[in-house]
Design an enzyme around this catalytic site. Structure first.
Site, short mmCIF file in Angstrom:
data_model
loop_
_atom_site.label_atom_id
_atom_site.label_comp_id
_atom_site.label_asym_id
_atom_site.label_seq_id
_atom_site.Cartn_x
_atom_site.Cartn_y
_atom_site.Cartn_z
N THR A 12 8.22 51.21 23.48
CA THR A 12 9.19 52.50 23.84
C THR A 12 10.32 52.24 24.17
O THR A 12 11.25 52.81 23.23
CB THR A 12 9.12 54.33 24.08
OG1 THR A 12 7.63 54.54 24.01
CG2 THR A 12 9.97 54.64 23.87
N ASP A 53 3.48 47.87 20.20
CA ASP A 53 3.25 48.76 20.81
C ASP A 53 2.35 48.92 21.54
O ASP A 53 1.46 48.44 21.53
CB ASP A 53 2.86 50.01 19.74
CG ASP A 53 2.67 51.89 19.68
OD1 ASP A 53 1.88 51.65 21.08
OD2 ASP A 53 3.31 52.30 19.57
N SER A 54 2.38 49.76 22.89
CA SER A 54 0.60 49.27 24.11
C SER A 54 0.39 50.02 23.69
O SER A 54 -0.65 49.47 23.84
CB SER A 54 1.72 49.70 25.51
OG SER A 54 1.88 51.36 25.74
N THR A 85 4.17 53.22 28.13
CA THR A 85 3.66 53.78 28.93
C THR A 85 1.71 54.10 28.54
O THR A 85 1.62 53.97 29.99
CB THR A 85 4.12 55.10 28.47
OG1 THR A 85 4.76 55.52 27.72
CG2 THR A 85 5.79 54.76 29.44
N ASP A 86 1.96 53.65 27.15
CA ASP A 86 0.32 55.15 26.71
C ASP A 86 -1.17 53.65 27.56
O ASP A 86 -1.68 54.58 27.92
CB ASP A 86 0.13 54.50 25.39
CG ASP A 86 1.09 55.50 24.23
OD1 ASP A 86 1.50 56.68 25.11
OD2 ASP A 86 0.97 55.71 23.64
N LYS A 156 -1.26 57.77 34.09
CA LYS A 156 -0.23 58.50 32.41
C LYS A 156 -1.41 59.72 32.95
O LYS A 156 -2.04 59.87 32.17
CB LYS A 156 0.08 57.71 31.80
CG LYS A 156 1.25 58.48 30.20
CD LYS A 156 1.33 57.70 29.02
CE LYS A 156 2.14 58.61 28.80
NZ LYS A 156 3.02 58.18 27.16
N TYR A 281 -26.69 65.40 44.71
CA TYR A 281 -26.96 66.00 43.45
C TYR A 281 -28.05 65.41 42.94
O TYR A 281 -27.52 63.95 43.50
CB TYR A 281 -26.28 67.12 42.96
CG TYR A 281 -24.91 68.35 43.36
CD1 TYR A 281 -25.52 69.20 43.56
CD2 TYR A 281 -24.09 67.47 43.25
CE1 TYR A 281 -24.73 70.13 44.08
CE2 TYR A 281 -22.51 68.17 44.32
CZ TYR A 281 -23.21 69.93 44.42
OH TYR A 281 -22.42 70.28 44.91
#
Length: 333
Positions: A12, A53-54, A85-86, A156, A281
């Site tokens: 971005t 684009d990531s 950022t993704d 994120k 458990y």
């Protein structure tokens, strides 16, 4: 004056509006030109290594980024990497493992709004990242929204907010306060020479499947993963502190089959905060008895990338298990 290498990968921060939506187009030179606040902080050299684009970031791209960062560490005082950022948390975790004994800073940053948008966070984030690199604390970090987060602890957690990243199960490494770097919990300085550990001489990494359990998950999913030649590991996001269904739609039997097929199976919690403890458990103990690997309070991003990284170097499941449970660069504890 310190010398910092700026590596750009897209995302971005360098995107521009097009007929098909925002695409990565601007260069590192455009960023530096549009942020006069960078002048005087250091000497910056720029290398645009990819424009993607990531969302499209792949394991083979991590090796390209790591190689460029490693070369830069020989010549510069620190590295700043701009990234979408993704998937930034995955990349920062992977480079934390690949760049062993980091004795200089490798700082990731990006933005929620592009450099060309009004009220963008790109300018502040890049200035903060450069200041953090100049400060010289060794190790891999994400700098975003005024926070400094260890590379193996970032996640994120918000899709649009300027404070998109959190430090998971660990205090912030530091903050930017009044435009100054205030490092409170830096990574421990590593002993020895920095080395690049990428494993096998191939473009990518062995596949690791991330399976998030939900009510009704069909056990056949795991059997299908076993059949896929590309996958050598599974990370299971289990309930709570490690609950794995063992009745009706029983996942324990197919997990056992995966482990018998020499796959490494790691269990983490779906909860963003807290630990996995399969000893409490019965639904956890039954999975533990079959040989799943538990990793305390490691993030999903760190678990996936660390397992990929180890599978690329090791073949013995017991050795992989031992290394997964070692704290190598702040990912556990």
């Amino acid at each position: 004056m310190k010398r910092i290498l700026l590596l750009t990968t897209g995302g971005t921060i360098v995107s521009r509006e097009s007929a098909v939506g925002r695409v990565s187009e601007y260069t590192g030179g455009d960023l530096v030109r549009d942020i006069p606040e960078l002048a005087g902080l250091c000497e910056i050299q720029i290398h645009d290594i990819m424009k993607i684009d990531s969302t499209n970031m792949q394991p083979e791209d991590w090796k390209v980024i790591a190689k460029e960062a490693y070369k830069g560490l020989q010549l510069f005082d620190g590295i700043v990497i701009t990234h979408g950022t993704d998937t930034m948390a995955f990349t920062s975790a992977m480079l934390s493992f690949m760049l062993k004994n980091l004795n200089k800073p490798v700082v990731f940053t990006g933005s929620q709004l592009s450099i060309d948008e009004p009220n963008t966070d790109a300018k502040k984030n890049l200035v903060d990242a450069v200041k953090t690199a100049v400060a010289g604390y060794p190790g891999a970090y994400i700098v975003f929204g005024g926070k400094i987060i260890k590379g193996t602890r970032a996640c994120k957690t918000h899709s649009t907010d300027f404070g998109a990243f959190e430090s998971i199960n660990a205090p912030l490494a530091g903050k930017i306060v009044d435009d100054k770097v205030c490092m409170e919990n830096p990574l421990s300085k590593s002993a020895g020479e920095t080395t690049l550990e990428m494993g096998a001489d191939n473009p990518g990494y062995p596949g690791v499947f991330l399976l998030k359990i939900t009510p009704g998950t069909n056990p056949k999913v795991i059997d299908e993963i076993i059949k896929m030649d590309d996958y050598r590991g599974i990370v299971i996001e289990a309930y709570g502190i490690g609950g794995v269904p063992n009745a009706r739609r029983d996942l324990i039997e197919p997990i056992k089959r995966a482990i018998n097929a020499n796959m490494s199976v790691v269990v983490v919690t779906q909860c963003r905060h807290g630990i996995t403890d399969l000893t409490r458990y019965e639904v956890g103990i039954s999975a533990l008895k079959e040989g799943v690997i538990t990793v305390d309070n490691m993030t999903t991003e760190a678990a996936v990338t660390k397992l990929m990284w180890l599978l690329d170097q090791l073949s013995d499941p017991q050795e992989i298990k031992q290394r997964m449970q070692e704290n190598l660069c702040g990912e556990i504890g």
